[in-house]
Design an enzyme around this catalytic site. Structure first.
Site, mmCIF file in Angstrom:
data_model
loop_
_atom_site.group_PDB
_atom_site.id
_atom_site.type_symbol
_atom_site.label_atom_id
_atom_site.label_comp_id
_atom_site.label_asym_id
_atom_site.label_seq_id
_atom_site.Cartn_x
_atom_site.Cartn_y
_atom_site.Cartn_z
ATOM 1 C CD GLU A 1 10.212 -12.486 -6.516
ATOM 2 O OE1 GLU A 1 9.947 -11.875 -6.112
ATOM 3 O OE2 GLU A 1 11.602 -12.432 -7.856
ATOM 4 C CG ASN B 1 0.213 2.434 4.028
ATOM 5 O OD1 ASN B 1 -0.842 1.449 3.175
ATOM 6 N ND2 ASN B 1 1.164 2.468 3.627
ATOM 7 N N GLY B 2 -1.214 -0.967 6.716
ATOM 8 C CA GLY B 2 -0.882 -2.765 7.787
ATOM 9 C C GLY B 2 -2.072 -2.885 7.951
ATOM 10 C CD1 TRP C 1 -0.460 -6.253 -3.045
ATOM 11 C CD2 TRP C 1 -0.600 -6.969 -1.013
ATOM 12 N NE1 TRP C 1 -0.249 -8.130 -2.850
ATOM 13 C CE2 TRP C 1 0.383 -7.724 -2.298
ATOM 14 C CE3 TRP C 1 -0.520 -6.954 0.320
ATOM 15 C CZ2 TRP C 1 -0.019 -8.917 -1.211
ATOM 16 C CZ3 TRP C 1 -0.387 -8.304 0.929
ATOM 17 C CH2 TRP C 1 -0.106 -9.118 0.103
ATOM 18 C CE LYS D 1 11.689 -3.408 -5.374
ATOM 19 N NZ LYS D 1 12.680 -4.729 -5.956
ATOM 20 C CG HIS E 1 17.996 -37.589 -0.290
ATOM 21 N ND1 HIS E 1 18.100 -38.735 0.494
ATOM 22 C CD2 HIS E 1 19.587 -36.782 -0.385
ATOM 23 C CE1 HIS E 1 19.544 -38.658 0.821
ATOM 24 N NE2 HIS E 1 20.150 -37.779 0.009
ATOM 25 N NE ARG F 1 7.376 1.396 -2.147
ATOM 26 C CZ ARG F 1 7.784 1.710 -0.819
ATOM 27 N NH1 ARG F 1 7.122 0.768 -0.020
ATOM 28 N NH2 ARG F 1 8.549 2.728 -0.818
ATOM 29 C CD GLU G 1 17.024 -13.854 -5.968
ATOM 30 O OE1 GLU G 1 16.321 -14.571 -4.878
ATOM 31 O OE2 GLU G 1 17.039 -12.704 -6.277
ATOM 32 C CB CYS H 1 -0.939 0.138 1.063
ATOM 33 S SG CYS H 1 -2.036 -1.723 1.323
ATOM 34 C CE LYS I 1 14.124 -12.378 -8.556
ATOM 35 N NZ LYS I 1 14.179 -11.721 -7.592
HETATM 36 N N1 HGA Z 1 -5.426 -3.631 5.762
HETATM 37 C C1 HGA Z 1 -5.578 -3.005 5.216
HETATM 38 C C2 HGA Z 1 -4.796 -2.577 4.302
HETATM 39 C C3 HGA Z 1 -3.232 -3.144 3.258
HETATM 40 C C4 HGA Z 1 -1.937 -2.697 3.600
HETATM 41 O O1 HGA Z 1 -2.045 -2.311 4.155
HETATM 42 N N2 HGA Z 1 -1.299 -3.429 2.296
HETATM 43 O O2 HGA Z 1 -0.244 -3.291 2.320
HETATM 44 C C5 HGA Z 1 -6.968 -3.480 3.678
HETATM 45 O O3 HGA Z 1 -6.833 -4.760 3.793
HETATM 46 O O4 HGA Z 1 -7.743 -2.344 3.026
#
Ligand code: HGA
Length: 610
Positions: free
Chosen positions: A490, A100-101, A75, A605, A506, A27, A483, A2, A487
């Site tokens: 990803e 964010n969080g 996100w 990111k 194994h 990101r 790695e 986010c 890549k």
């Molecule tokens: N929990 C919040 C924000 C998510 C977040 O910080 N993503 O990097 C949500 O789900 O909207």
């Protein structure tokens, strides 16, 4: 992850907010939104799933404007990717919030707020912040104290910005576990989750610390701690250079960043590596004294940085005679672990904001490590500020979500750390000289290795219809195989697994058939003969192999094996050199598959949430 951008100004801030979001786009995110307040208290909100450009189109259509505003790229962690779940979230058409969080106790808060009469319009944890602040405003003098009271009720992580329709002259922000930086302008001030978002409007920043709550107006910034006591924070002039719009003529940032590796590695070595060793004090003030006492290194990292740590372990034990453990940050932080005597904790992170790594560092500080060092690419980031020592990798802004130049500069840093620790722990003269001359040759060797590009582009055709792949390496090439596999998955979405090739028998040998390409990294080292036996085990079972090998390793192409000769290099830098063809392979496979190379699906990111 986010992104947050906010502004309090006299002019219309919508373009500043959108440009800020665009600068954070790399990101990774799934939706975007903006809320704007004009001086009459008119509150406008626009949200879109998908790209920031869709939000920008909507903003243009609606001619939205306001001199105070907050914007967000989301996100999703809680609640699906829908417009209703996109930020900003509102309470009672008065409070607007971006976040964010993760608010971990959101279900409990939601129940209480539900009972208090609030109507929820999203499935997010974030909406509880908006309603909680609204609730606190009923018994608070101002927005600052309301936010300060509200955040005391949250468990989890937040970087949040709150706007009040009834007072367009300010925003209030709070940080705990998710970074926020205040940008200082002339008669206007800004807030963002990363300074990169604000570089077009200012280079003067205040990095908020854990628990800080701040009120930002056009001309003032007032910062208090979680209990409301005023705190002072330094103003820092940013040295970060970043032009997110510049792909330098390359089709993708990732390709540009792969090709930048000789230059950035040269930068990482410049002024640090001398002909007879390392320049003094390159790990920071007091480092020489601390490093002289180190007998054990505990490395903590995630993702690609973890692979850099895995490689470093081989070097630290082989050359520097220092024991080393490497652990994934999200594991380390939630288990009981033992601290060896004279242990140095080393964290690795491109962004310096990786949530799990940061939490692991904070935990480690309580466990009794002698000191902490971070190997990091972003000056002023949380890991840099909170570690005793910081070694900057100087890779420059890395925009592609899949890390390339950050990884090779991390490895370069660890070879220098090997020299630094080795000098106190019996690094042999021969090994010391060999590491120094290998490092001196590294930029030119990387340039030579990049010439493999065309051949690898042809080779990539053979992977485009594959669904699975296996990467093999031994010794310090095992993490490079890991790695390489990371890549490929990803950015091309092909399932890829890496094995130390001695492990084949194994289990993974059962998977071998002509639909499962096997990629082998084979420098000419003391493990070559063992590796050759593993190659024969694959051949005997009808596997198709792609071997990246030193010419002197004497692999011959035939109908079951394609050999790509990698320039000969000295042993200490082989892991760095063999990384490059694997990066190129992933890039060209992804290109053929038509995936979003720079912003692969579901990924972000800078992983600032748990
Ligand atoms: N929990 C919040 C924000 C998510 C977040 O910080 N993503 O990097 C949500 O789900 O909207």
């Amino acid at each position: 992850m986010c992104g947050i951008v906010g502004a309090v100004a006299e002019r219309n801030v919508v373009e500043i907010l959108l440009e800020g979001l665009k600068r954070l786009e790399y990101r990774g995110y799934d939706s975007a939104g903006v809320a704007l307040l004009d001086s009459d208290g008119n509150l406008t909100r626009l949200r879109r799933t998908g790209k920031v450009q869709e939000l920008a189109d909507a903003v243009a259509n609606e001619s939205a404007l306001g001199a105070t505003g907050i914007a967000h790229t989301r996100w999703a962690t809680h609640g699906g990717v829908t417009e209703a779940n996109a930020h900003p979230h509102f309470s009672s058409d008065r409070i607007a919030v971006v976040h964010n969080g993760i608010i971990e106790n959101y279900l409990e808060l939601r129940k209480q707020l539900d009972n208090a009469g609030y109507t929820f319009t999203s499935d997010t944890d974030t909406e509880t912040i908006a309603h909680q602040v609204h609730e606190e405003l009923k018994s608070s003098d101002d927005l600052l104290s309301a936010v300060q009271k509200a955040v005391k009720k949250f468990h989890g992580a937040y970087g949040t910005v709150v706007m009040d329709r009834e007072d367009p002259s300010r925003v209030v922000v709070a940080r705990s576990g998710s970074p926020l930086v205040i940008g200082l302008g002339l008669g206007e001030n800004f807030i963002a989750s990363d300074q990169l978002a604000l570089l077009p409007v200012t280079r003067r920043f205040i990095f908020l610390e854990e628990g800080d709550v701040a009120e930002i107006t056009r001309r003032t910034v007032k910062i208090v701690d979680i209990d409301g006591n005023p705190v002072e924070r330094d103003i820092v002039d940013s040295v970060v250079e970043h032009d997110a719009g510049d792909k330098g003529g390359y089709r993708h940032y990732m390709l540009k960043e792969i090709h930048e590796q000789p230059t950035v590695v040269r930068n990482a070595l410049k002024g640090r590596l001398l002909d007879n060793g390392l320049a003094e004090g390159i790990f920071g003030q007091g480092a020489d004294e601390l490093l002289a006492k180190v007998q054990h290194v505990q490395i903590i990292a995630c993702g690609t940085s973890y692979h850099a740590g895995m490689t470093a372990r081989y070097w630290l034990e082989q050359y520097a005679n220092v024991s080393c453990n490497v652990e994934i940050a999200s594991e380390f932080r939630y288990r009981k672990s033992f601290v060896q005597p004279n242990s140095l904790l080393v964290t690795i992170s491109q962004s310096g904001e990786t949530a799990d790594t940061l939490a692991a560092l904070r935990l480690a500080k309580e466990l009794g490590y002698m000191g902490s060092l971070t190997v990091c690419n972003v000056p002023g980031s949380s890991l840099v500020r909170e570690s005793d020592l910081a070694f900057m990798t100087k890779a420059g802004a890395e925009i592609g979500v899949a890390s390339t130049k950050a990884f090779t500069t991390q490895l370069t840093a660890f070879l220098m750390l090997t020299l630094a620790l080795g000098q106190h722990n019996g690094l042999s003269e021969e090994d010391g000289k060999s590491i120094i001359s290998a490092l001196q040759s590294l930029p030119a060797k990387l340039e030579e290795t990049l010439l493999l590009s065309e051949g690898i582009e042809d080779l990539a055709e053979e992977f485009a219809d594959k669904h699975h792949s296996l990467f093999l390496g031994r010794g310090d090439q095992y993490p490079i195989a890991m790695e390489g596999a990371l890549k490929l998955k990803e950015i091309s979405y092909i399932h890829a697994e890496a094995y130390a090739s001695g492990e084949l028998k194994h289990g993974p040998l059962a998977l071998i058939d002509d639909e499962m390409p096997v990629i082998v990294v084979a420098p000419n080292n003391e493990l070559l003969e063992k590796l050759k036996s593993n190659v024969e085990e694959v051949r005997a079972r009808g596997g198709i192999m792609y071997v990246f090998a030193d010419k002197q390793a004497n692999f011959q192409s035939d109908e079951t094996m394609r050999v790509i000769n990698v320039p000969h290099c000295e042993a200490p830098i082989a892991p760095i050199i063999y990384t490059v063809p694997l990066q190129l392979l992933s890039y060209y496979v992804a290109l053929i598959k038509g995936t979003d190379v720079d912003q692969p699906r579901n990924l972000a990111k800078s992983v600032t949430v748990e």
